[in-house]
Design an enzyme around this catalytic site. Structure first.
Site, PDB file in Angstrom:
ATOM      1  N   GLY A  71       0.707  -1.084   0.087  1.00  0.00           N
ATOM      2  CA  GLY A  71      -0.036   0.078  -0.249  1.00  0.00           C
ATOM      3  C   GLY A  71       0.880   1.205   0.052  1.00  0.00           C
ATOM      4  O   GLY A  71       1.887   1.268   0.647  1.00  0.00           O
ATOM      5  N   ARG A 116       1.226  -5.067  -5.188  1.00  0.00           N
ATOM      6  CA  ARG A 116       1.614  -6.406  -4.410  1.00  0.00           C
ATOM      7  C   ARG A 116       2.028  -7.409  -5.522  1.00  0.00           C
ATOM      8  O   ARG A 116       1.344  -7.345  -6.515  1.00  0.00           O
ATOM      9  CB  ARG A 116       0.370  -6.919  -3.486  1.00  0.00           C
ATOM     10  CG  ARG A 116       0.206  -5.632  -2.470  1.00  0.00           C
ATOM     11  CD  ARG A 116      -0.884  -6.108  -1.415  1.00  0.00           C
ATOM     12  NE  ARG A 116      -0.850  -4.948  -0.395  1.00  0.00           N
ATOM     13  CZ  ARG A 116      -2.006  -4.184  -0.469  1.00  0.00           C
ATOM     14  NH1 ARG A 116      -2.591  -3.928  -1.371  1.00  0.00           N
ATOM     15  NH2 ARG A 116      -1.969  -3.303   0.531  1.00  0.00           N
ATOM     16  N   ASP A 130       5.886  -4.955   6.102  1.00  0.00           N
ATOM     17  CA  ASP A 130       6.371  -6.225   6.248  1.00  0.00           C
ATOM     18  C   ASP A 130       6.569  -7.197   5.205  1.00  0.00           C
ATOM     19  O   ASP A 130       7.335  -7.873   4.844  1.00  0.00           O
ATOM     20  CB  ASP A 130       5.179  -6.835   7.267  1.00  0.00           C
ATOM     21  CG  ASP A 130       5.740  -6.506   8.730  1.00  0.00           C
ATOM     22  OD1 ASP A 130       6.927  -5.839   8.810  1.00  0.00           O
ATOM     23  OD2 ASP A 130       5.136  -6.693   9.573  1.00  0.00           O
ATOM     24  N   THR A 134       4.200   2.715   5.967  1.00  0.00           N
ATOM     25  CA  THR A 134       2.856   2.442   5.924  1.00  0.00           C
ATOM     26  C   THR A 134       2.236   3.410   6.926  1.00  0.00           C
ATOM     27  O   THR A 134       2.364   3.574   7.925  1.00  0.00           O
ATOM     28  CB  THR A 134       2.740   0.786   6.402  1.00  0.00           C
ATOM     29  OG1 THR A 134       1.364   0.690   6.536  1.00  0.00           O
ATOM     30  CG2 THR A 134       3.526   0.527   7.619  1.00  0.00           C
ATOM     31  N   ASP A 191      -0.385   2.277   8.439  1.00  0.00           N
ATOM     32  CA  ASP A 191      -0.760   1.632   9.627  1.00  0.00           C
ATOM     33  C   ASP A 191       0.124   1.721  10.828  1.00  0.00           C
ATOM     34  O   ASP A 191      -0.274   1.463  12.019  1.00  0.00           O
ATOM     35  CB  ASP A 191      -0.895   0.053   9.282  1.00  0.00           C
ATOM     36  CG  ASP A 191      -1.822   0.042   7.954  1.00  0.00           C
ATOM     37  OD1 ASP A 191      -2.632   0.694   7.851  1.00  0.00           O
ATOM     38  OD2 ASP A 191      -1.564  -0.974   7.408  1.00  0.00           O
ATOM     39  N   ASP A 232       2.267  -0.106  11.791  1.00  0.00           N
ATOM     40  CA  ASP A 232       2.159  -1.550  12.504  1.00  0.00           C
ATOM     41  C   ASP A 232       3.661  -2.307  12.330  1.00  0.00           C
ATOM     42  O   ASP A 232       3.628  -3.518  12.430  1.00  0.00           O
ATOM     43  CB  ASP A 232       1.049  -2.320  11.936  1.00  0.00           C
ATOM     44  CG  ASP A 232       1.385  -2.554  10.524  1.00  0.00           C
ATOM     45  OD1 ASP A 232       2.031  -2.008   9.899  1.00  0.00           O
ATOM     46  OD2 ASP A 232       0.410  -3.586   9.963  1.00  0.00           O
ATOM     47  N   ARG A 273     -17.547  16.628  13.068  1.00  0.00           N
ATOM     48  CA  ARG A 273     -17.748  17.085  14.522  1.00  0.00           C
ATOM     49  C   ARG A 273     -18.509  18.615  14.205  1.00  0.00           C
ATOM     50  O   ARG A 273     -19.824  18.670  14.948  1.00  0.00           O
ATOM     51  CB  ARG A 273     -16.580  17.655  15.263  1.00  0.00           C
ATOM     52  CG  ARG A 273     -16.937  17.863  16.764  1.00  0.00           C
ATOM     53  CD  ARG A 273     -15.958  18.307  17.524  1.00  0.00           C
ATOM     54  NE  ARG A 273     -14.877  17.159  18.026  1.00  0.00           N
ATOM     55  CZ  ARG A 273     -15.336  16.527  18.977  1.00  0.00           C
ATOM     56  NH1 ARG A 273     -16.533  16.804  19.875  1.00  0.00           N
ATOM     57  NH2 ARG A 273     -14.507  15.617  19.520  1.00  0.00           N
ATOM     58  N   MET A 280      -8.669   3.388   8.539  1.00  0.00           N
ATOM     59  CA  MET A 280      -7.646   2.297   8.165  1.00  0.00           C
ATOM     60  C   MET A 280      -7.009   1.581   9.357  1.00  0.00           C
ATOM     61  O   MET A 280      -6.950   2.303  10.435  1.00  0.00           O
ATOM     62  CB  MET A 280      -6.946   2.324   6.968  1.00  0.00           C
ATOM     63  CG  MET A 280      -7.916   2.455   5.697  1.00  0.00           C
ATOM     64  SD  MET A 280      -6.763   2.833   4.441  1.00  0.00           S
ATOM     65  CE  MET A 280      -7.733   2.170   2.852  1.00  0.00           C
ATOM     66  N   ARG A 328      -5.497  -1.986   8.746  1.00  0.00           N
ATOM     67  CA  ARG A 328      -5.548  -3.314   8.623  1.00  0.00           C
ATOM     68  C   ARG A 328      -5.765  -3.775   9.996  1.00  0.00           C
ATOM     69  O   ARG A 328      -6.824  -3.655  10.505  1.00  0.00           O
ATOM     70  CB  ARG A 328      -4.189  -3.945   8.138  1.00  0.00           C
ATOM     71  CG  ARG A 328      -4.183  -4.866   7.341  1.00  0.00           C
ATOM     72  CD  ARG A 328      -2.917  -5.492   6.853  1.00  0.00           C
ATOM     73  NE  ARG A 328      -2.558  -4.629   5.628  1.00  0.00           N
ATOM     74  CZ  ARG A 328      -2.869  -4.805   4.592  1.00  0.00           C
ATOM     75  NH1 ARG A 328      -3.470  -5.825   4.158  1.00  0.00           N
ATOM     76  NH2 ARG A 328      -2.412  -3.989   3.649  1.00  0.00           N
ATOM     77  N   ARG A 373     -24.408   8.314  12.362  1.00  0.00           N
ATOM     78  CA  ARG A 373     -24.105   8.322  10.962  1.00  0.00           C
ATOM     79  C   ARG A 373     -22.877   7.738  11.038  1.00  0.00           C
ATOM     80  O   ARG A 373     -21.990   8.031  11.660  1.00  0.00           O
ATOM     81  CB  ARG A 373     -24.316   9.586  10.534  1.00  0.00           C
ATOM     82  CG  ARG A 373     -25.403  10.183  10.853  1.00  0.00           C
ATOM     83  CD  ARG A 373     -26.565   9.438   9.894  1.00  0.00           C
ATOM     84  NE  ARG A 373     -28.010  10.140   9.935  1.00  0.00           N
ATOM     85  CZ  ARG A 373     -28.568  11.211   8.912  1.00  0.00           C
ATOM     86  NH1 ARG A 373     -27.783  11.387   8.021  1.00  0.00           N
ATOM     87  NH2 ARG A 373     -29.629  11.520   9.436  1.00  0.00           N
ATOM     88  N   GLN A 419      -7.225   8.665   3.334  1.00  0.00           N
ATOM     89  CA  GLN A 419      -6.189   8.443   4.466  1.00  0.00           C
ATOM     90  C   GLN A 419      -4.695   8.271   3.786  1.00  0.00           C
ATOM     91  O   GLN A 419      -3.738   8.354   4.406  1.00  0.00           O
ATOM     92  CB  GLN A 419      -6.522   7.422   5.443  1.00  0.00           C
ATOM     93  CG  GLN A 419      -7.605   7.964   6.363  1.00  0.00           C
ATOM     94  CD  GLN A 419      -8.123   6.598   6.868  1.00  0.00           C
ATOM     95  OE1 GLN A 419      -8.221   6.587   8.097  1.00  0.00           O
ATOM     96  NE2 GLN A 419      -9.106   5.718   6.149  1.00  0.00           N
TER      97      GLN A 419
END
Ligand code: F6P
Length: 323
Positions: free
Chosen positions: A14, A75, A106, A128, A130, A132, A157, A172, A174, A247, A255
């Site tokens: 990604g 990928r 990774d 990434t 993420d 992560d 808001r 997002m 993952r 909602r 993102q």
């Protein structure tokens, strides 16, 4: 130590804002050292198909401020086969590529590890949204993604407040909740649902909304990390149990886009230079990591075995704010 004349750079998996800044840093560092830089298109696919271009210092003019990746990303299932890796190694030999810098997560590092195992020096750069990747406290793209989501939720808001509604926002990440946790704290969310923590819908969400109502709260923001499951179901439950109009907004791929923040540009630039210098110094099968705010490098196999926890103290702080 073998002399390095040509370094290839690719982005895979990604995309993340700041990847272009990292590519630029790799290209410019190669120019600085007087070696050739080759841009490999569409991740490991480009290495298999020979979809590769020469990059000079001017070819990366202005990209530091652009989101996405100028090298494209993908990928590559073929690269997960022995046959695919062999083709990629053949391309490296044919083009005289002496080292590869692989920018991504990774999955990208697993590819870099396979190339290194076949004798092509590699260094990975973590990128990434993420955040992560366990070996590094920071991955390129995370800060920009946090800011993008924060900006969108601040807008939500405004209208939630006017209509006294509840906004359930899916972000997002993952299987990880780092983006959700940061964004939730930054936007003053009533509840942050992350995959790392077991969800008690009644206690973590419904009770907080009821309490908020008693305490004269007009509206609510609930952040749901995509790894938790359906934001729609969360909203339905809120409506059912509290009668509040809930909602759903799924922030999705916005993102991943946008001009990278200063934080992302600076880390990307530093990591790109660090990786090129590392390859020239004979390093291979390493990943660049931020540890205690400093750049280090780590063995890719070790890095891939590590596990990253959600910072518990941050999670507890977020819960204390929802009173
Ligand atoms: O890893 C980055 C990420 O944006 C995740 O947060 C998300 O789950 C995934 O990629 C989406 O991937 P794709 O763009 O292939 O749908």
């Amino acid at each position: 130590m073998a002399k390095i004349n040509r370094i290839g750079v690719l982005t895979s998996g990604g995309d993340a804002p700041g990847m272009n800044a990292a590519i630029r840093a790799v290209v410019r560092s190669c120019s600085y050292y007087g070696i050739t830089c080759l841009g490999i298109h569409r991740g490991y696919n480009g290495l298999i198909n020979g979809d590769i271009v020469t990059m000079d210092a001017r070819s990366v003019n202005g990209v530091i401020s652009r989101g996405g990746t100028m090298l494209y990303t993908a990928r590559c299932p073929e690269f997960m086969t022995e046959e695919g890796v062999k083709k990629a190694i053949g391309t490296c030999k044919y083009l005289g590529i002496d080292g590869i810098i692989a920018i991504g997560g990774d999955g990208t590092f697993r590819g870099a590890r396979d190339l290194a195992a076949h004798g092509v020096p590699t260094i990975g750069i973590p990128a990434t949204i993420d955040n992560d990747i366990a070996s590094t406290q920071y991955s390129i793209g995370f800060d920009t993604a946090c800011n993008t989501a924060q900006d969108a939720i601040d807008k939500l808001r405004d209208t939630m407040q006017s209509h006294e509604r509840c906004s359930v926002v899916e972000v997002m990440g993952r299987n990880a909740g780092h983006l959700a946790l940061h964004v939730g704290i930054a936007t003053g969310a009533t509840a942050i649902l992350v995959p790392e923590k077991e969800l008690d819908m009644e206690q973590d969400v419904i009770e907080k909304i009821r309490l908020g109502r008693i305490n004269k709260r007009s509206h609510f923001i609930i952040i749901v990390a995509e790894g938790v499951g359906s934001a729609m179901k969360v909203a339905e439950k809120i409506k059912e149990e509290t009668g509040i109009d809930a909602r759903v907004t799924i922030l999705g791929h916005i993102q991943r886009g946008g001009s990278p923040s200063a934080e992302d540009r600076v880390w990307a630039t530093r990591m790109g230079e660090y990786a090129v210098t590392g390859i020239l110094n004979g390093k291979s099968n390493r990943v660049v990591c931020v540890v205690n705010d400093k750049l280090i490098d780590m063995d890719i196999n070790e890095a891939l075995e590590m596990h990253k926890d959600l910072p518990n103290e941050m999670y507890l702080t977020s819960k204390m704010m929802a009173v």
